[in-house]
Design a protein around this motif. Sequence first.
Motif, short mmCIF file in Angstrom:
data_model
loop_
_atom_site.label_atom_id
_atom_site.label_comp_id
_atom_site.label_asym_id
_atom_site.label_seq_id
_atom_site.Cartn_x
_atom_site.Cartn_y
_atom_site.Cartn_z
N LEU A 321 157.64 -4.96 50.54
CA LEU A 321 156.54 -5.35 49.54
C LEU A 321 156.50 -5.71 48.15
N LEU A 322 157.85 -5.73 47.72
CA LEU A 322 158.17 -5.95 46.31
C LEU A 322 159.33 -6.83 46.52
N PRO A 323 159.35 -8.04 45.47
CA PRO A 323 160.56 -8.89 45.34
C PRO A 323 161.48 -8.03 44.34
N ASP A 324 162.72 -8.31 44.02
CA ASP A 324 163.77 -7.80 43.40
C ASP A 324 163.09 -7.71 41.85
N TYR A 325 162.65 -8.63 41.47
CA TYR A 325 162.23 -8.89 40.08
C TYR A 325 161.23 -7.83 39.71
N PHE A 326 160.40 -7.40 40.73
CA PHE A 326 159.43 -6.12 40.34
C PHE A 326 159.94 -4.80 41.10
N SER A 327 161.33 -4.70 41.42
CA SER A 327 161.90 -3.49 41.83
C SER A 327 161.54 -2.26 41.04
N PHE A 328 161.11 -2.32 39.88
CA PHE A 328 160.80 -1.30 38.97
C PHE A 328 159.34 -0.60 39.25
N VAL A 329 158.48 -1.39 39.93
CA VAL A 329 157.29 -1.03 40.41
C VAL A 329 157.38 0.00 41.20
N LYS A 330 156.28 1.22 40.89
CA LYS A 330 156.19 2.40 41.91
C LYS A 330 154.76 2.27 42.27
N GLY A 331 154.34 2.89 43.57
CA GLY A 331 153.22 3.09 43.91
C GLY A 331 153.17 2.94 45.51
N LEU A 332 152.07 2.32 45.98
CA LEU A 332 151.50 2.50 47.24
C LEU A 332 150.48 1.29 47.86
N GLU A 377 151.86 -5.13 21.95
CA GLU A 377 152.84 -3.97 21.42
C GLU A 377 153.21 -3.32 22.69
N LYS A 378 152.38 -3.11 23.81
CA LYS A 378 152.54 -2.47 24.93
C LYS A 378 153.49 -3.19 26.08
N TYR A 379 153.21 -4.54 25.92
CA TYR A 379 153.95 -5.60 26.65
C TYR A 379 155.31 -5.79 26.17
N GLU A 380 155.67 -5.61 24.93
CA GLU A 380 157.00 -5.85 24.30
C GLU A 380 157.70 -4.49 24.95
N LYS A 381 157.20 -3.31 24.77
CA LYS A 381 157.55 -1.98 25.14
C LYS A 381 157.91 -2.22 26.60
N PHE A 382 157.27 -2.72 27.48
CA PHE A 382 157.64 -2.90 28.98
C PHE A 382 158.85 -3.93 28.93
N PHE A 383 158.76 -5.05 28.22
CA PHE A 383 160.05 -6.18 28.32
C PHE A 383 161.14 -5.31 27.87
N ASN A 384 161.07 -4.79 26.89
CA ASN A 384 162.32 -4.07 26.40
C ASN A 384 162.99 -3.28 27.76
N ALA A 385 162.17 -2.60 28.46
CA ALA A 385 162.62 -1.95 29.52
C ALA A 385 163.07 -2.71 30.70
N PHE A 386 162.25 -3.65 31.00
CA PHE A 386 162.40 -4.28 32.49
C PHE A 386 162.42 -5.80 32.27
N GLY A 387 162.68 -6.50 31.23
CA GLY A 387 162.59 -7.95 31.11
C GLY A 387 163.62 -8.56 31.65
N LEU A 388 164.88 -8.06 31.58
CA LEU A 388 165.81 -8.34 32.38
C LEU A 388 165.71 -8.73 33.80
N GLN A 389 164.86 -7.88 34.45
CA GLN A 389 164.59 -8.36 36.10
C GLN A 389 163.96 -9.52 36.04
N LYS A 391 163.84 -12.07 34.11
CA LYS A 391 164.95 -13.39 33.86
C LYS A 391 165.59 -13.40 35.25
N TYR A 392 166.16 -12.55 35.97
CA TYR A 392 166.73 -12.71 36.86
C TYR A 392 165.97 -13.24 38.29
N GLY A 393 164.92 -13.13 38.02
CA GLY A 393 163.58 -13.31 38.94
C GLY A 393 163.82 -14.95 38.96
N VAL A 394 163.57 -15.54 37.55
CA VAL A 394 163.77 -16.78 37.26
C VAL A 394 164.83 -17.71 37.73
#
Length: 626
Positions: A321-332, A377-389, A391-394
């Motif tokens: 259900l998730l591509p590797d670049y969104f592997s950090f997403v939790k849920g259902l 501000e919230k997006y940059e906080k997110f990107f600091n945590a998961f932006g690398l993923q 970039k790998y997706g690109v």
Amino acid sequence: MRKKQFKAESKKLLDMMINSIYTHKEIFLRELISNASDAIDKLYFKSLTDNSVSMSRDDFKINIELDKENRKIIISDNGIGMTAEELESNLGTIAKSGSLNFKKENENDENAQDISVIGQFGVGFYSSFMVADKVEVVSKAFGAEIANKWVSSGADGYTIEECEKDAAGTVITLYVKEDTENENYSEYLEQYKIDELVKKYSDYIRYPIQMEMSHQVPDSEKEGEYITEISTETLNSMVPIWRKSKSEIKEEDYNEYYKQKFMDYTDPVLTIHSKTEGQATFDALMFIPENPPYDFYTKEYEKGLQLYSNGVLIMDKCADLLPDYFSFVKGLVDSADLSLNISREMLQHDHQLKIIAKAIDKKIKSELKKMLTKDREKYEKFFNAFGLQLKYGVYANYGMEKDSLKDLLLFKSSSADTYTTLSEYVGRMADSQDTIYYACGDSVEKIALLPQTDAVKEKGYEVLYFTDEVDEFAIQMLMEYEGKKFANICKDDLDLSTDAEKEAISKKNEESKDLLEKIKSALGDQVSAVKFSNKLGSHPVSLSTEGYVSLEMEKVLSSMPGGGNGVKAQIVLEINSNHPVAEKLANADDETLSKYSKLLFASARLIAGLDISNPTEFSDAIADLM
């Protein structure tokens, strides 16, 4: 009573089911509860059109009883029940689904569409034999005078005989296997285990699942002593949060659900709650954590969303259900469209699953773009945590997702301390500029000190700072953005000079041909070329590269297993033609020139963030000069 045999193919399938298809024995309870829910659904459906059914929705329930002494688990419902013929048809033939037939028979009835028929009689039911060596089913069909009992000890066959039962419904008794060296079947006779499995797999069944629970409570008459108190408790919550209207749910409700279900102590940075209808109909509730899980960058980490079918947990982590670049997403995801024709476990290649995955991918990207626009501000906080993923997706899969991810990327740049998007960079470019300039390094601070950075900034151009290993690979995969090409300022073909400057430096290199050859000879195969440059500002020396592979790419590739198969950058030593060091080189004898050449090359490597092969020789040479 007469012993009956399963058909030959059914016997083989039953044996496969018990030993192969169902890898997790605990799902037997999920299957039986789902079947009980189906049976109640059928009678509830009947009550909508048949006045002879006096029961209201609140009267329906599923009951679980444990008999540890006799090693029995008893699961009962007050649903539609089965006749002898239905027992024979539904339980005597594996892969025969009474629930599925019911739905087909009523497919034109509008009321029937409100009934969630999720059970798979004839397949799921037989998961019972993973934990029981004997299964007994007593069932009385609604409106029938006689009840019937179906008994089987597995592939050997089954018996059906008439029996007594007061009301309509079904009672399934599992005679739990004895423990073995490898299997602890007794755990399924414990209250805590049944409670755990109901909450894990069947928490959102729409009817109450009840069981007698014993608790130790203080004795009011004897201080310090406890007595056992027994009460009937409902184990399931029945109404999933994702089935509720968004207007009914507060942010605190989402956050509490997330923290409880996904074992996090911080609130999610983003919650995505959606209902999708069309090619696939499903509810999704997804969360982006504030921080990566502790094992996120380890081999042990498993991506995936929980997968439900009408509130019944099918799979705890459905990776598809998730591509590797969104592997950090939790849920259902909860959908009624999934085909459960063999087992609720076998969904990897389900067509509907692919449709759902595509819709989820699109939804996450849409919500991230919305956050980038409305809450930077919230997006940059997110990107600091998961932006690398991202970039790998690109870069991954030959850039298949580059166009849909490129506007989610952020980079630091020479224009300010804050992040910038590619779109924002292009928006600041002069009309005459046709190139997006970038430089690579270990940190923003180190890149800012590069001689080339100074030179490009002096020309009035902004430089993107690439500090992640994947950055340049991702940009190379993009190739261009809004018609603007990308250029590494540390490549030797960077062209920022005027025609007059180009002519002057070309003449200087031609006049110094013999000197440059001597310097290259002193450095051997460490460089592919040596030349004078007019683009280093006040800095004496720097390294650039020829061809596709940059210095940063070489560093990344050499750190991989196998050393990147020996891929090397073609290094060019650039010497500032306007720096006093150029005159020193021109006037040095051959021995001194060799020392100067090695010193300058080592200095250039250090500036570029590269190691030097012989630090002792470097140190000694400096001492000699001093």
